[in-house]
Design an enzyme around this catalytic site. Structure first.
Site, PDB file in Angstrom:
ATOM      1  N   ASP A  57       0.880  -1.169   0.000  1.00 49.75           N
ATOM      2  CA  ASP A  57       0.000   0.000   0.000  1.00 49.75           C
ATOM      3  C   ASP A  57       0.914   1.213   0.000  1.00 49.75           C
ATOM      4  OD1 ASP A  57      -1.660   2.148   0.575  1.00 49.75           O
ATOM      5  OD2 ASP A  57      -2.785   1.105   2.139  1.00 49.75           O
ATOM      6  N   SER A 136      -2.639  13.937 -18.108  1.00 48.54           N
ATOM      7  CA  SER A 136      -2.688  15.245 -18.768  1.00 48.54           C
ATOM      8  C   SER A 136      -3.521  16.234 -17.958  1.00 48.54           C
ATOM      9  CB  SER A 136      -3.260  15.102 -20.186  1.00 48.54           C
ATOM     10  OG  SER A 136      -4.551  14.527 -20.151  1.00 48.54           O
ATOM     11  N   TYR A 150      -7.727  15.937  -7.923  1.00 46.90           N
ATOM     12  CA  TYR A 150      -6.920  15.041  -8.758  1.00 46.90           C
ATOM     13  C   TYR A 150      -5.909  15.829  -9.583  1.00 46.90           C
ATOM     14  CZ  TYR A 150      -5.727  11.340 -12.064  1.00 46.90           C
ATOM     15  OH  TYR A 150      -5.051  10.424 -12.818  1.00 46.90           O
ATOM     16  N   LYS A 154      -1.666  15.517  -9.428  1.00 43.59           N
ATOM     17  CA  LYS A 154      -0.811  15.144 -10.561  1.00 43.59           C
ATOM     18  C   LYS A 154       0.157  16.270 -10.918  1.00 43.59           C
ATOM     19  CE  LYS A 154      -2.165  10.953 -11.232  1.00 43.59           C
ATOM     20  NZ  LYS A 154      -1.242   9.820 -10.969  1.00 43.59           N
TER      21      LYS A 154
END
Length: 230
Positions: A57, A136, A150, A154
């Site tokens: 994990d 992207s 999110y 990223k």
């Protein structure tokens, strides 16, 4: 025999990457949080003796350290940081901050810990490649509304790994960020946009990884070899 470790290998892109490398005859270390719950991964392991499944994990650093110790002395040609979670549909004024913490722990801190723990294994290999599966949606240049949690995770991953990549070049390690495209998995089931099959993405990613050189360190590349704008 070349070797690869894949996180988040129980489903989606991670499972397909695991399948492709196993079919190519690589020594594959497939990791996920709950190995016993993935029948497809278990079937792959039965079909390919060079594939082993390990519980890991990325938010539990003790499991990362334990596996790194278990594999001590084993060269690792390619480390693929694939495990990640999405951010739902956040609404300004009702953001889920506990979820935000989990996303950052999984999508940013987890990959950093993996690089820390497995760098000796990568340095001991012939290929010396580390790949982080980004998106992207982490591109600041092309960013639009929505997906705040999110997207920001990223973007943070991109900055972290681009910076690490510059330092690791001096040690002969290639660290690159790859975008898998919009893949038709459970992860994207609510996205009403054109998608590609997991197999198509995985084949493109594997081919791109094969071509990586030190000149690609710190780059942000699509599964098809195109450069993604930062």
């Amino acid at each position: 025999m070349a070797s690869v470790l894949v996180t988040g290998a129980s489903r989606g892109i991670g499972l397909e990457l695991t399948r492709h490398y196993a079919e190519q005859g690589w020594r594959v270390y497939a990791t996920c949080r709950s190995p016993g719950e993935s029948q497809p991964l278990a079937e792959l392991a039965q079909a390919h003796p060079s594939l082993s499944v390990h519980r890991l994990d990325v938010t539990d650093h003790a499991t990362i350290e334990a596996l790194a110790e278990e594999l001590a002395g084993q060269p690792l040609d390619v480390l693929i940081n694939n495990a990640g979670i999405g951010g739902g549909r956040p609404v300004i004024g009702r953001l889920d901050y506990p979820l935000f913490d989990r996303i950052l722990a999984t999508n940013v801190v987890g990959p950093a810990k993996m690089v820390d723990a497995f760098l000796p294994h990568v340095e001991a290999s012939d290929l010396r490649k580390i790949v982080c599966i980004s998106s992207s949606l982490g591109s600041i240049t092309t960013a639009k509304g929505g997906s705040y949690l999110y997207r920001s995770s990223k973007s943070a991953l991109n900055m972290l790994m681009r910076s690490m990549a510059h330092d690791l070049v001096e040690r002969g390690v290639i660290l690159t960020l790859l975008s898998p495209g919009v893949v038709d998995t459970d992860f994207t089931r609510y996205a009403a946009i054109p998608k590609i099959a997991p197999d198509v993405s995985a084949r493109g990613l594997v081919a791109t990884i094969d071509r990586l050189t030190l000149e690609d360190a710190g780059c942000f590349i699509r599964y098809n070899g195109e450069i993604v704008p930062w």
